[in-house]
Enzyme design. Structure first.
Site, PDB file in Angstrom:
ATOM      1  CD  GLU A 167      40.470  43.056  38.319  1.00  0.00           C
ATOM      2  OE1 GLU A 167      40.675  41.934  37.832  1.00  0.00           O
ATOM      3  OE2 GLU A 167      40.989  44.083  37.875  1.00  0.00           O
ATOM      4  CD  GLU A 364      44.607  46.052  39.827  1.00  0.00           C
ATOM      5  OE1 GLU A 364      44.666  45.606  38.657  1.00  0.00           O
ATOM      6  OE2 GLU A 364      44.427  45.335  40.825  1.00  0.00           O
TER       7      GLU A 364
HETATM    8  C1  FCB Z   1      44.088  42.930  37.169  1.00  0.00           C
HETATM    9  C2  FCB Z   1      44.534  42.304  38.470  1.00  0.00           C
HETATM   10  C3  FCB Z   1      45.969  42.572  38.810  1.00  0.00           C
HETATM   11  C4  FCB Z   1      46.861  42.526  37.594  1.00  0.00           C
HETATM   12  C5  FCB Z   1      46.302  43.365  36.469  1.00  0.00           C
HETATM   13  C6  FCB Z   1      47.162  43.397  35.228  1.00  0.00           C
HETATM   14  O1  FCB Z   1      42.994  42.226  36.679  1.00  0.00           O
HETATM   15  O2  FCB Z   1      43.734  42.765  39.529  1.00  0.00           O
HETATM   16  O3  FCB Z   1      46.355  41.672  39.810  1.00  0.00           O
HETATM   17  O4  FCB Z   1      47.090  41.232  37.219  1.00  0.00           O
HETATM   18  O5  FCB Z   1      45.018  42.923  36.136  1.00  0.00           O
END
Ligand code: FCB
Length: 458
Positions: A167, A364
């Site tokens: 990110e 994620e």
């Molecule tokens: C993302 C991050 C991860 C975690 C999630 C909830 O932005 O990459 O580390 O904090 O959010």
């Protein structure tokens, strides 16, 4: 009776974590200070002044943690490497104990038949590099490549899935624009854009180095993108959406695709009254480097964000058709993030149709709910199960549409240090008692175990 939605044979099931959020041992075995150590040790930066000093003590408990992953049936585990464990000052002196930790972790994973997916940078920049200018300066990108060369040189024989950055938009925007994340700078648009460029440049430089050190590997970068419709059809709301999308998403995807930085950025910058200096930091050849071909994009996606232009009084914000916003509390997780699984299809479709990404992993996806053990010790996190199930159904639909989605990683395997929110937000499918460090499988973990075993979801 429900029909099981089966995933492709070789679909990869995993779970994700990040170094600063789980490891602890912040100053042990020669590790250097990171910007997150400094930030969390500065009073008032993190909720309750929590820090990752101990976190869930994964640094010492990794063997038990890998055993638990094996028990769950994870095929892959996404984790990140803490740069200041490898190079305490960011460049130069190597800390062998730090390398040894990851080497042991990887060997333990491989013994358990779990594929390591490693992220090289999940936000814990060595503090010394911040002091030398941080991501706004080009030398940090050069340092990243040196670090990448060192660590992939050692682990490249065993790790075959590499992600350069996690990110980068969050690194740039939360680090330099709203200041919610380390290093905590606010309103500095110039540093934000410079950081974005150097993160991308360091990615492009690192790709061939990783390929060289890790023959046959896959290399990618992790981008966060959510479904972000405008709140209405008004010009103001649609313009706001375009600007947000430019600085959060298109800046990265367009550059990686070999196009240029989006034009809306210029407009966005001038409407904010933040005039950046000219862009001498973009040197000739940089954009080609950034567009070095990669094997996959990792997608982090969590929610819908409805964008409205808050600068325009509503009655002047016409003509418009309002898109409904949900009112029911159950549509929001405890982070206040709106649950909108269908949006995932839009985001995956965008990656596929607009950018022809060859392969996508959802690196994620998950939800924060604080359900704790009941009297019987069981953790009934039904809303998390529903969240994950509904997103997996949409992921399945995306595959049916021909989108090259190759794997899914739940965020997160464990409850952990959630950045500015400290330990107040629990994303894990495994409960962690922060006093005793006991791990307990939540209902969602048991459910996910069945999904992975069946290679499908009901
Ligand atoms: C993302 C991050 C991860 C975690 C999630 C909830 O932005 O990459 O580390 O904090 O959010």
């Amino acid at each position: 009776m429900t029909t099981k939605l089966l995933f492709p044979e070789n679909f990869i099931w995993g779970a994700a974590t990040a170094s600063y959020q789980i490891e602890g041992a912040w100053d042990q075995d020669g590790k250097g200070e990171s910007i997150w150590d400094r930030f969390s040790h500065s009073p008032g930066k993190v909720l309750n002044n929590d820090s990752g000093d101990v976190a869930i003590d994964h640094y010492h408990r990794y063997r038990e943690d890998v055993a638990l992953m094996q028990e769950l049936g994870l095929q892959a585990y996404r984790f990140s490497i803490a740069w200041p464990r490898i190079l305490p000052e960011g460049r130069g002196r190597i800390n062998q104990a730090g390398i040894d930790f990851y080497s042991r972790l990887v060997d333990t994973l491989l013994e358990a038949k779990i594929s390591p997916f490693a992220t090289l940078y999940h936000w814990d920049l060595p503090q010394a590099l911040y002091e030398a200018g941080g991501w706004p300066v080009r030398s940090t990108a050069e340092a990243f490549v040196e670090y990448t060369d060192i660590i992939t040189g050692v682990l490249g024989d065993r790790i075959k899935h590499w992600m350069t950055h996690n990110e980068p938009s969050v690194v740039a925007n939360l680090g330099y624009l709203n200041g919610e994340h380390a290093p905590g700078i606010q309103g500095d648009m110039t540093s934000t854009l410079r950081s974005a460029h150097h993160l991308l440049l360091s990615h492009g430089w690192a790709v061939p180095v990783i390929r060289q050190n890790s023959p046959g590997c896959e290399v990618g970068i992790v981008i966060n993108a959510n479904h972000t419709p405008s709140a209405s059809t008004s010009v103001a709301d649609r313009q706001a959406r375009l600007e947000q999308d430019a600085i959060w998403v298109r800046l990265y995807l367009e550059a990686l695709a070999g196009r240029h930085y989006p034009a809306e950025l210029t407009h966005f910058i001038s409407t904010q009254g933040l005039l950046p200096e000219d862009t001498p930091y973009i040197q000739s050849g940089d954009m080609e480097v950034i567009a070095t071909p990669i094997d996959f994009i990792g997608l982090n996606s969590y929610r819908r964000i409805v964008i409205r232009n808050t600068d325009v009084p509503e009655d002047q914000n016409l003509p418009q058709t309002l898109f409904p916003s949900p009112e029911n509390d159950e549509n929001y997780t405890e982070m206040g993030w709106e649950v909108y699984p269908e949006g995932l299809l839009q985001v995956l479709g965008r990656l596929h149709f607009e950018y022809q990404i060859p392969k996508i992993y959802i690196t994620e996806n998950g939800a924060s709910y604080s359900d704790a053990p009941g009297d019987d010790g069981r953790i009934r996190d039904a809303l998390r199960v529903r969240y994950l199930r509904d997103h997996l159904r949409v992921a399945h639909k995306a595959i049916e549409f021909g989108i090259p989605l190759a794997g899914y990683f739940v965020w997160s395997l464990f409850d952990n240090f959630e950045w500015a929110f400290g330990y107040s937000q629990r994303f894990g499918i495994v409960w962690v008692d922060y006093e005793t460090q006991q791990r307990i499988l939540k209902d969602s973990a048991l459910w996910y175990q069945r999904v992975m075993k069946a290679n499908g979801v009901d």
